[in-house]
Design a protein around this motif. Sequence first.
Motif, short mmCIF file in Angstrom:
data_model
loop_
_atom_site.label_atom_id
_atom_site.label_comp_id
_atom_site.label_asym_id
_atom_site.label_seq_id
_atom_site.Cartn_x
_atom_site.Cartn_y
_atom_site.Cartn_z
N LEU A 1 21.25 -7.70 -15.47
CA LEU A 1 20.58 -8.59 -14.51
C LEU A 1 19.89 -9.74 -15.21
O LEU A 1 19.37 -9.58 -16.32
CB LEU A 1 19.52 -7.80 -13.71
N LYS A 2 19.87 -10.89 -14.56
CA LYS A 2 19.12 -12.02 -15.11
C LYS A 2 17.62 -11.82 -14.89
O LYS A 2 16.80 -12.27 -15.68
CB LYS A 2 19.54 -13.31 -14.39
N ALA A 3 17.28 -11.21 -13.75
CA ALA A 3 15.86 -11.04 -13.38
C ALA A 3 15.57 -9.57 -13.12
O ALA A 3 16.42 -8.84 -12.62
CB ALA A 3 15.57 -11.85 -12.11
N ALA A 4 14.36 -9.16 -13.48
CA ALA A 4 13.95 -7.78 -13.23
C ALA A 4 13.80 -7.55 -11.72
O ALA A 4 13.66 -8.50 -10.95
CB ALA A 4 12.64 -7.51 -13.94
N ARG A 5 13.83 -6.29 -11.31
CA ARG A 5 13.64 -5.94 -9.90
C ARG A 5 12.32 -5.19 -9.73
O ARG A 5 11.91 -4.43 -10.60
CB ARG A 5 14.80 -5.07 -9.40
N SER A 6 11.71 -5.40 -8.61
CA SER A 6 10.42 -4.78 -8.31
C SER A 6 10.62 -3.38 -7.73
O SER A 6 11.46 -3.18 -6.86
CB SER A 6 9.68 -5.66 -7.30
N ASN A 7 9.87 -2.40 -8.22
CA ASN A 7 9.85 -1.05 -7.65
C ASN A 7 8.40 -0.70 -7.35
O ASN A 7 7.54 -0.81 -8.23
CB ASN A 7 10.44 -0.03 -8.62
N ASN A 8 8.12 -0.28 -6.11
CA ASN A 8 6.73 0.03 -5.78
C ASN A 8 6.61 0.86 -4.51
O ASN A 8 7.57 1.03 -3.76
CB ASN A 8 5.90 -1.26 -5.63
N GLU A 9 5.39 1.37 -4.31
CA GLU A 9 5.01 2.01 -3.04
C GLU A 9 3.91 1.17 -2.41
O GLU A 9 2.93 0.82 -3.07
CB GLU A 9 4.50 3.43 -3.28
N LEU A 10 4.09 0.82 -1.13
CA LEU A 10 3.08 0.06 -0.41
C LEU A 10 2.32 0.99 0.54
O LEU A 10 2.93 1.82 1.22
CB LEU A 10 3.72 -1.08 0.39
N ASP A 11 1.02 0.83 0.58
CA ASP A 11 0.18 1.64 1.46
C ASP A 11 0.25 1.08 2.89
O ASP A 11 0.01 -0.11 3.11
CB ASP A 11 -1.27 1.57 0.93
N THR A 12 0.58 1.94 3.86
CA THR A 12 0.77 1.44 5.24
C THR A 12 -0.39 1.82 6.18
O THR A 12 -0.26 1.74 7.40
CB THR A 12 2.09 1.98 5.84
N THR A 13 -1.53 2.20 5.60
CA THR A 13 -2.67 2.62 6.43
C THR A 13 -3.10 1.52 7.40
O THR A 13 -3.28 1.77 8.60
CB THR A 13 -3.88 3.00 5.52
N LYS A 14 -3.26 0.32 6.90
CA LYS A 14 -3.72 -0.81 7.74
C LYS A 14 -2.70 -1.10 8.84
O LYS A 14 -3.06 -1.32 10.01
CB LYS A 14 -3.96 -2.05 6.86
N LEU A 15 -1.42 -1.12 8.47
CA LEU A 15 -0.36 -1.40 9.43
C LEU A 15 -0.40 -0.40 10.59
O LEU A 15 -0.36 -0.79 11.76
CB LEU A 15 1.01 -1.32 8.73
N MET A 16 -0.47 0.88 10.25
CA MET A 16 -0.42 1.92 11.29
C MET A 16 -1.68 1.90 12.16
O MET A 16 -1.63 2.16 13.35
CB MET A 16 -0.20 3.30 10.65
N LYS A 17 -2.80 1.54 11.54
CA LYS A 17 -4.08 1.49 12.28
C LYS A 17 -4.08 0.36 13.30
O LYS A 17 -4.54 0.51 14.43
CB LYS A 17 -5.23 1.31 11.28
N ASP A 18 -3.51 -0.79 12.93
CA ASP A 18 -3.56 -1.97 13.80
C ASP A 18 -2.33 -2.13 14.69
O ASP A 18 -2.25 -3.07 15.48
CB ASP A 18 -3.71 -3.24 12.95
#
Length: 312
Positions: free
Chosen positions: A253-270
């Motif tokens: 690959l020319k560019a690295a790829r992002s790997n992560n976990e996003l917290d969805t607490t705010k999304l689910m609350k609102d």
Amino acid sequence: MSSEKPMTKVLIFGGKTGWIGGQMHDMCKEKGIEVVNAETRIENRESLAKELDEVKPSHVLMSAGITGRPNIDWCEDHKPETIRVNVIGTLNVADLCNERDIHVTVYATGCIFAYDEKHQLGSGVGFTEEDVPNFDGSFYSKTKGYMEPLLKNYPNCLILRVRMPVSDDLFHRNFVTKIVKYERVVNIPNSMTILHEMLPASLAMAKKGLTGVYNFTNPGVISHNEVLDLYKKYIDPTYTYKNFTIEEQAKILKAARSNNELDTTKLMKDMPEGVEINEIHKAYELCFQRMKENLTKMGWLPDNMPAEFVRK
């Protein structure tokens, strides 16, 4: 923050040729909301202002942007073009809508983070909306990382961090389509966005007048192997795949790829009432069930898959 206004007319940037924009256009029509696909290129500020004044939308959905073809590696060699659209263009939309008191939803990216000491792989600790982007391994992610802190200053702006979006078909932008075609895949748990569930949620959030940043993924994480196992279960029992390491992946690959976990607490609350968002494993299972149905209707299943999907 939220300031609810009736959704009378929606203008979509990225609706004519864009994947998410096109789906949002169809959804608005189905719900009986007046909807217009923007004609203007977002980097052209004057014609953008003129179109906003002519259409007079109550809400703008902004999904236009450059991701590159066939993938984000393109952006590495086209930096000025990427900036013109992803930075200048996006700011034009937010700024001109703010001047006219129009609510704008920006379909942004959550690929601006990478697992680190405080958010370790498998720890269940996800990045929140307050976390500062820590991934700039690709120029695409860099431009998106620049954008978010600026967009946050616009009081009319809802910023949705989409990740590895998945549709109920094998459209070329679908995350599943991409990894199925690879000879080898990395096997890392990630937060992902199942569009069938999340796009209606985005419309409900815009209607409610929500603003600010939201991690816009289904709760939880799922690995590449788990996704491909579901593909095998529902779509092609003969499919096989091989894994390789991030280090091995980096070599091609020319560019690295992002790997992560996003917290969805705010999304689910609102989240507005009546919107159902499933944990990622259940959401994927339902997605593949719909995909099987869709591909069967298209005549691709059980045994007529296009050659590029058939792994010898």
